[in-house]
Design a protein around this motif. Sequence first.
Motif, PDB file in Angstrom:
ATOM      1  N   TYR A  75      65.424  25.826  -4.256  1.00 51.01           N
ATOM      2  CA  TYR A  75      63.948  24.881  -3.834  1.00 51.01           C
ATOM      3  C   TYR A  75      63.361  26.096  -4.596  1.00 51.01           C
ATOM      4  CZ  TYR A  75      66.602  23.657   0.272  1.00 51.01           C
ATOM      5  OH  TYR A  75      67.560  23.034   2.018  1.00 51.01           O
ATOM      6  N   ALA A  76      63.039  26.834  -4.809  1.00 54.90           N
ATOM      7  CA  ALA A  76      62.053  27.032  -5.363  1.00 54.90           C
ATOM      8  C   ALA A  76      61.690  26.499  -7.248  1.00 54.90           C
ATOM      9  CB  ALA A  76      61.841  28.763  -5.810  1.00 54.90           C
ATOM     10  N   SER A  77      63.603  26.506  -7.808  1.00 56.58           N
ATOM     11  CA  SER A  77      63.219  25.984  -8.599  1.00 56.58           C
ATOM     12  C   SER A  77      62.979  23.858  -9.265  1.00 56.58           C
ATOM     13  CB  SER A  77      64.972  25.799  -9.860  1.00 56.58           C
ATOM     14  OG  SER A  77      65.797  25.388  -8.600  1.00 56.58           O
ATOM     15  N   ALA A  78      62.681  23.633  -8.091  1.00 57.25           N
ATOM     16  CA  ALA A  78      61.906  22.832  -8.253  1.00 57.25           C
ATOM     17  C   ALA A  78      60.321  21.998  -8.340  1.00 57.25           C
ATOM     18  CB  ALA A  78      62.059  21.442  -7.079  1.00 57.25           C
ATOM     19  N   CYS A  79      60.031  24.138  -8.599  1.00 56.05           N
ATOM     20  CA  CYS A  79      58.719  23.440  -8.746  1.00 56.05           C
ATOM     21  C   CYS A  79      58.463  24.204 -10.179  1.00 56.05           C
ATOM     22  CB  CYS A  79      57.976  24.254  -7.573  1.00 56.05           C
ATOM     23  SG  CYS A  79      58.110  23.685  -5.721  1.00 56.05           S
ATOM     24  N   LEU A  80      59.759  24.852 -10.944  1.00 60.43           N
ATOM     25  CA  LEU A  80      59.849  24.746 -12.348  1.00 60.43           C
ATOM     26  C   LEU A  80      59.745  24.641 -13.710  1.00 60.43           C
ATOM     27  CD1 LEU A  80      61.181  28.585 -10.994  1.00 60.43           C
ATOM     28  CD2 LEU A  80      58.580  27.447 -10.726  1.00 60.43           C
ATOM     29  N   VAL A  81      59.847  22.902 -13.091  1.00 62.45           N
ATOM     30  CA  VAL A  81      60.084  21.963 -14.085  1.00 62.45           C
ATOM     31  C   VAL A  81      58.790  21.582 -15.484  1.00 62.45           C
ATOM     32  CG1 VAL A  81      61.446  20.740 -12.172  1.00 62.45           C
ATOM     33  CG2 VAL A  81      59.393  20.001 -13.153  1.00 62.45           C
ATOM     34  N   ASP A  82      58.394  21.944 -15.364  1.00 65.31           N
ATOM     35  CA  ASP A  82      57.276  21.899 -16.471  1.00 65.31           C
ATOM     36  C   ASP A  82      56.592  22.856 -17.665  1.00 65.31           C
ATOM     37  OD1 ASP A  82      55.368  22.330 -14.105  1.00 65.31           O
ATOM     38  OD2 ASP A  82      54.490  20.411 -14.241  1.00 65.31           O
ATOM     39  N   PHE A  83      56.892  24.272 -17.199  1.00 69.21           N
ATOM     40  CA  PHE A  83      56.911  24.991 -18.003  1.00 69.21           C
ATOM     41  C   PHE A  83      56.772  24.047 -19.096  1.00 69.21           C
ATOM     42  CE2 PHE A  83      56.702  26.620 -13.911  1.00 69.21           C
ATOM     43  CZ  PHE A  83      55.549  27.079 -13.760  1.00 69.21           C
ATOM     44  N   PRO A  84      55.522  25.373 -20.382  1.00 68.32           N
ATOM     45  CA  PRO A  84      56.015  25.297 -22.026  1.00 68.32           C
ATOM     46  C   PRO A  84      56.966  26.139 -21.967  1.00 68.32           C
ATOM     47  CG  PRO A  84      54.082  26.084 -21.482  1.00 68.32           C
ATOM     48  CD  PRO A  84      53.790  25.541 -20.035  1.00 68.32           C
TER      49      PRO A  84
END
Length: 207
Positions: A75-84
Motif C-alpha cells: 500500500y505504501a509503495s503506491a505513494c513512492l512512484v516519483d522520487f528522483p
Amino acid sequence: MENTFRKFQKKYHCQTKKQAFEVLDDIFGAIADLPYWIAKVTTIQNSVFDSRFCSYKLLPDAVHYNGQVFLKLIYASACLVDFPAIEKDKLNWSYLIDDLIQGRLLTQDKPNSFYSLLEYFPRHLSPSQVLDPSRFIRKFFRRKNLRSWIRRWNHFRETAFYSFSVTDGDEGDYHKDFQYFLKLTEACYLIYVRFSPTQKSNAHVTV
C-alpha cells in the motif's frame, strides 16, 4: 482469486508520502532490517512452489504476521512512484543502507563489517533500478494495479499452506510476480534510506 486473508484497504491505504514513510519507518526501522524481509518473502515463495508444507518455516510469523505487515509495504509503495534518481557517480553506501546499519557496520572497526554490508546490497534490482527505484515501482504498478497486487499477495500467503503446488503450468507467471515483490521490497528500502525524514544521512537529499 479470493481467499481468507483480509485486504485492509481502508486501514492500510496511504494517502500521502508522509504516511508512506511512517509505514517504512515502522517496517525497516522498528520491526526488522532489509535481509529479514527478503527472507520472509522468499520463504513464502518457496512454500508456494514446494508441495511439502513446512509449518515451522511459515508459522507463526511468516504468513500471518509478516505477511500482513507486507501488505502495508505494498500500500505504501503506491505513494513512492516519483522520487528522483541519483547519478551513478554519486552512489555510495549512504544511498544503500540506513543510518542504523551505517552506525553498526561503517563506524566500527570490525574485521567483517564490509562483508556484512553485502547483505544489504540490492540483489534483485538491476543497476539502473538501484539508481532509480521509483522507476521500478512505476513498472510494478503497470504490471498490475494496487488492488490486484494485494489480492495476489494474499493468494500467495494462502497457497503457501497447500500440500500441493498450485504453479503447475503457470510457473513463469508466479515466479515473475514473486521477483516483483522482492524488487519492490528493495526499491522501498532504498527510497526509505534516501528520502525518509528520519534518516539523518538524507541532509543532502531533497524530494
